[in-house]
Design an enzyme around this catalytic site. Structure first.
Site, PDB file in Angstrom:
ATOM      1  N   LYS A  13       0.825  -1.210   0.000  1.00 10.34           N
ATOM      2  CA  LYS A  13       0.000   0.000   0.000  1.00 10.34           C
ATOM      3  C   LYS A  13       0.861   1.263   0.000  1.00 10.34           C
ATOM      4  O   LYS A  13       0.649   2.165  -0.797  1.00 10.34           O
ATOM      5  CB  LYS A  13      -0.938   0.028   1.226  1.00 10.34           C
ATOM      6  N   ARG A  88     -10.100   0.783   8.146  1.00 10.66           N
ATOM      7  CA  ARG A  88      -9.662  -0.542   8.549  1.00 10.66           C
ATOM      8  C   ARG A  88     -10.713  -1.268   9.368  1.00 10.66           C
ATOM      9  O   ARG A  88     -10.499  -2.422   9.735  1.00 10.66           O
ATOM     10  CB  ARG A  88      -8.442  -0.375   9.434  1.00 10.66           C
ATOM     11  N   ARG A 127      11.866  -5.314   5.920  1.00 14.06           N
ATOM     12  CA  ARG A 127      11.741  -3.955   5.383  1.00 14.06           C
ATOM     13  C   ARG A 127      12.511  -2.907   6.183  1.00 14.06           C
ATOM     14  O   ARG A 127      12.593  -2.970   7.401  1.00 14.06           O
ATOM     15  CB  ARG A 127      10.253  -3.620   5.405  1.00 14.06           C
ATOM     16  N   ARG A 160      14.315   0.923  10.879  1.00 14.36           N
ATOM     17  CA  ARG A 160      13.271  -0.100  10.796  1.00 14.36           C
ATOM     18  C   ARG A 160      12.146   0.259  11.737  1.00 14.36           C
ATOM     19  O   ARG A 160      12.390   0.826  12.800  1.00 14.36           O
ATOM     20  CB  ARG A 160      13.840  -1.468  11.216  1.00 14.36           C
ATOM     21  N   ARG A 172      -0.698  -8.382  13.119  1.00 16.63           N
ATOM     22  CA  ARG A 172      -1.294  -7.385  12.210  1.00 16.63           C
ATOM     23  C   ARG A 172      -2.109  -8.065  11.122  1.00 16.63           C
ATOM     24  O   ARG A 172      -3.161  -7.569  10.711  1.00 16.63           O
ATOM     25  CB  ARG A 172      -0.187  -6.509  11.624  1.00 16.63           C
TER      26      ARG A 172
HETATM   27  P1  AP5 Z   1       4.840  -1.627   1.828  1.00 17.93           P
HETATM   28  O1  AP5 Z   1       4.519  -0.834   0.619  1.00 17.93           O
HETATM   29  O2  AP5 Z   1       5.567  -0.940   2.914  1.00 17.93           O
HETATM   30  O3  AP5 Z   1       3.526  -2.359   2.359  1.00 17.93           O
HETATM   31  P2  AP5 Z   1       2.265  -1.776   3.117  1.00 17.93           P
HETATM   32  O4  AP5 Z   1       1.068  -2.460   2.545  1.00 17.93           O
HETATM   33  O5  AP5 Z   1       2.265  -0.289   3.133  1.00 17.93           O
HETATM   34  O6  AP5 Z   1       2.559  -2.377   4.542  1.00 17.93           O
HETATM   35  P3  AP5 Z   1       2.515  -1.734   5.978  1.00 17.93           P
HETATM   36  O7  AP5 Z   1       3.198  -2.731   6.867  1.00 17.93           O
HETATM   37  O8  AP5 Z   1       3.013  -0.340   6.020  1.00 17.93           O
HETATM   38  O9  AP5 Z   1       0.998  -1.764   6.248  1.00 17.93           O
HETATM   39  P4  AP5 Z   1       0.321  -1.817   7.574  1.00 17.93           P
HETATM   40  O10 AP5 Z   1      -1.067  -1.736   7.115  1.00 17.93           O
HETATM   41  O11 AP5 Z   1       0.637  -2.975   8.464  1.00 17.93           O
HETATM   42  O12 AP5 Z   1       0.969  -0.572   8.357  1.00 17.93           O
HETATM   43  P5  AP5 Z   1       0.398   0.856   8.695  1.00 17.93           P
HETATM   44  O13 AP5 Z   1       1.522   1.789   8.744  1.00 17.93           O
HETATM   45  O14 AP5 Z   1      -0.780   1.182   7.854  1.00 17.93           O
HETATM   46  O15 AP5 Z   1       5.669  -2.915   1.362  1.00 17.93           O
HETATM   47  C1  AP5 Z   1       6.218  -3.810   2.305  1.00 17.93           C
HETATM   48  C2  AP5 Z   1       7.603  -4.297   1.837  1.00 17.93           C
HETATM   49  O16 AP5 Z   1       7.465  -5.137   0.698  1.00 17.93           O
HETATM   50  C3  AP5 Z   1       8.529  -3.158   1.403  1.00 17.93           C
HETATM   51  O17 AP5 Z   1       9.835  -3.486   1.809  1.00 17.93           O
HETATM   52  C4  AP5 Z   1       8.415  -3.140  -0.119  1.00 17.93           C
HETATM   53  O18 AP5 Z   1       9.639  -2.706  -0.729  1.00 17.93           O
HETATM   54  C5  AP5 Z   1       8.131  -4.591  -0.439  1.00 17.93           C
HETATM   55  N1  AP5 Z   1       7.215  -4.719  -1.569  1.00 17.93           N
HETATM   56  C6  AP5 Z   1       6.109  -3.952  -1.829  1.00 17.93           C
HETATM   57  N2  AP5 Z   1       5.486  -4.387  -2.948  1.00 17.93           N
HETATM   58  C7  AP5 Z   1       6.209  -5.467  -3.390  1.00 17.93           C
HETATM   59  C8  AP5 Z   1       6.075  -6.347  -4.514  1.00 17.93           C
HETATM   60  N3  AP5 Z   1       5.071  -6.199  -5.405  1.00 17.93           N
HETATM   61  N4  AP5 Z   1       7.001  -7.334  -4.644  1.00 17.93           N
HETATM   62  C9  AP5 Z   1       8.019  -7.475  -3.738  1.00 17.93           C
HETATM   63  N5  AP5 Z   1       8.205  -6.666  -2.671  1.00 17.93           N
HETATM   64  C10 AP5 Z   1       7.307  -5.663  -2.496  1.00 17.93           C
HETATM   65  O19 AP5 Z   1      -0.163   0.619  10.178  1.00 17.93           O
HETATM   66  C11 AP5 Z   1       0.702   0.348  11.270  1.00 17.93           C
HETATM   67  C12 AP5 Z   1      -0.103   0.241  12.551  1.00 17.93           C
HETATM   68  O20 AP5 Z   1      -0.769   1.500  12.807  1.00 17.93           O
HETATM   69  C13 AP5 Z   1      -1.242  -0.783  12.545  1.00 17.93           C
HETATM   70  O21 AP5 Z   1      -0.777  -2.076  12.893  1.00 17.93           O
HETATM   71  C14 AP5 Z   1      -2.201  -0.182  13.581  1.00 17.93           C
HETATM   72  O22 AP5 Z   1      -1.768  -0.446  14.889  1.00 17.93           O
HETATM   73  C15 AP5 Z   1      -2.076   1.312  13.327  1.00 17.93           C
HETATM   74  N6  AP5 Z   1      -3.056   1.822  12.344  1.00 17.93           N
HETATM   75  C16 AP5 Z   1      -2.782   2.402  11.128  1.00 17.93           C
HETATM   76  N7  AP5 Z   1      -3.916   2.761  10.501  1.00 17.93           N
HETATM   77  C17 AP5 Z   1      -4.934   2.419  11.333  1.00 17.93           C
HETATM   78  C18 AP5 Z   1      -6.350   2.522  11.237  1.00 17.93           C
HETATM   79  N8  AP5 Z   1      -6.946   3.051  10.140  1.00 17.93           N
HETATM   80  N9  AP5 Z   1      -7.091   2.045  12.272  1.00 17.93           N
HETATM   81  C19 AP5 Z   1      -6.514   1.503  13.367  1.00 17.93           C
HETATM   82  N10 AP5 Z   1      -5.184   1.376  13.537  1.00 17.93           N
HETATM   83  C20 AP5 Z   1      -4.392   1.826  12.514  1.00 17.93           C
END
Ligand code: AP5
Ligand code: ZN
Length: 217
Positions: A13, A88, A127, A160, A172
């Site tokens: 994402k 979410r 990552r 990280r 997660r």
């Molecule tokens: P990346 O693009 O970073 O993936 P992502 O989907 O953004 O993953 P996140 O871990 O950031 O999502 P998340 O939803 O867990 O975290 P968030 O910050 O929203 O890609 C991942 C890796 O893979 C990278 O190294 C990339 O290079 C590689 N990659 C990407 N595409 C690839 C491909 N096609 N092939 C190979 N490699 C690839 O949330 C964090 C925390 O915040 C949550 O756990 C929660 O506690 C809280 N939170 C955030 N939003 C909310 C909400 N709306 N409600 C409640 N709690 C929330």
């Protein structure tokens, strides 16, 4: 345009939202980034969110909605947004529908990034990002061209996320299946659901997303 990227941790994402931002002049709005900034700033919301995030749970709708509404009110988001990691929960999705309806808007498309669970743990656990410009890297999938030096800005410090361990990634993923995956049906019912095979390469996924965004906006 109001675009939603739905998908489990590691689906890509953040990676794809940043690419769409550059290509289409949309604004990436990541609740994960906003919450991490609140944690770093030590605000009341950040203090309440910290432990939940480190355990891989979901932060309360109340805190997330307050942070999101604040950001949505900024003038730069008028041109269009890519919501990355929001909504979410069912409560967040209906709050978003209501917020948009007040402004005479609606969700343009909710794009589900389809991936398999095991691969997601590996993506998340390897990552890291450049500490200066935020460019993303991965131990196995995307190393800097010159070891130890950021391709984009030449910086040499990397960081990280505290929640990018295999155990927290599993928690997660569970939160995603229990609370977020049901939103796919919500957006299908609204007639705005799109799906993309996000197991493909980063460039292939970007090209599929680009076609969808060009078609709907
Ligand atoms: P990346 O693009 O970073 O993936 P992502 O989907 O953004 O993953 P996140 O871990 O950031 O999502 P998340 O939803 O867990 O975290 P968030 O910050 O929203 O890609 C991942 C890796 O893979 C990278 O190294 C990339 O290079 C590689 N990659 C990407 N595409 C690839 C491909 N096609 N092939 C190979 N490699 C690839 O949330 C964090 C925390 O915040 C949550 O756990 C929660 O506690 C809280 N939170 C955030 N939003 C909310 C909400 N709306 N409600 C409640 N709690 C929330
Ligand atoms: Zn950099």
């Amino acid at each position: 345009a109001v675009l939603i990227l739905l998908g489990p941790p590691g689906a890509g994402k953040g990676t794809q939202a940043r690419m769409l931002e550059e290509r289409f002049g949309l604004i990436q709005l990541s609740t994960g980034d906003l919450l991490r900034a609140a944690v770093a700033a030590g605000s009341a919301a950040g203090r309440a969110a910290k432990a939940v995030m480190e355990a891989g749970g979901l932060v309360s709708d109340e805190i997330v909605l307050a942070i999101l509404k604040d950001r949505m009110a900024a003038p730069d988001v008028k041109a269009g947004v890519i919501l990355d990691g929001f909504p979410r929960t069912a409560g967040q999705a209906s709050a978003l529908d209501a917020l948009l309806a007040e402004a005479g808007q609606r969700v343009t498309a909710a794009i589900s990034l389809e991936v398999d669970d095991l691969a997601m743990i590996a993506r998340v656990a390897g990552r890291y990002t450049c500490a200066d410009c935020g460019e993303g890297y991965h131990d196995a999938f995307k190393l800097p061209e010159t070891s130890g030096t950021c391709d984009k800005c030449g910086g040499t410090a990397f960081k990280r996320r505290a929640d990018d361990t295999a155990d927290t990634a599993r928690a997660r993923l569970e939160a995603y299946h229990a609370q977020t995956a049901p939103l796919i049906a919500h957006y299908r019912a609204l007639g705005v659901l799109e799906t993309v095979d996000a197991m493909a390469s980063i460039d292939a996924v970007a090209s599929d997303l680009g076609s969808i965004v060009s078609r709907v906006s």
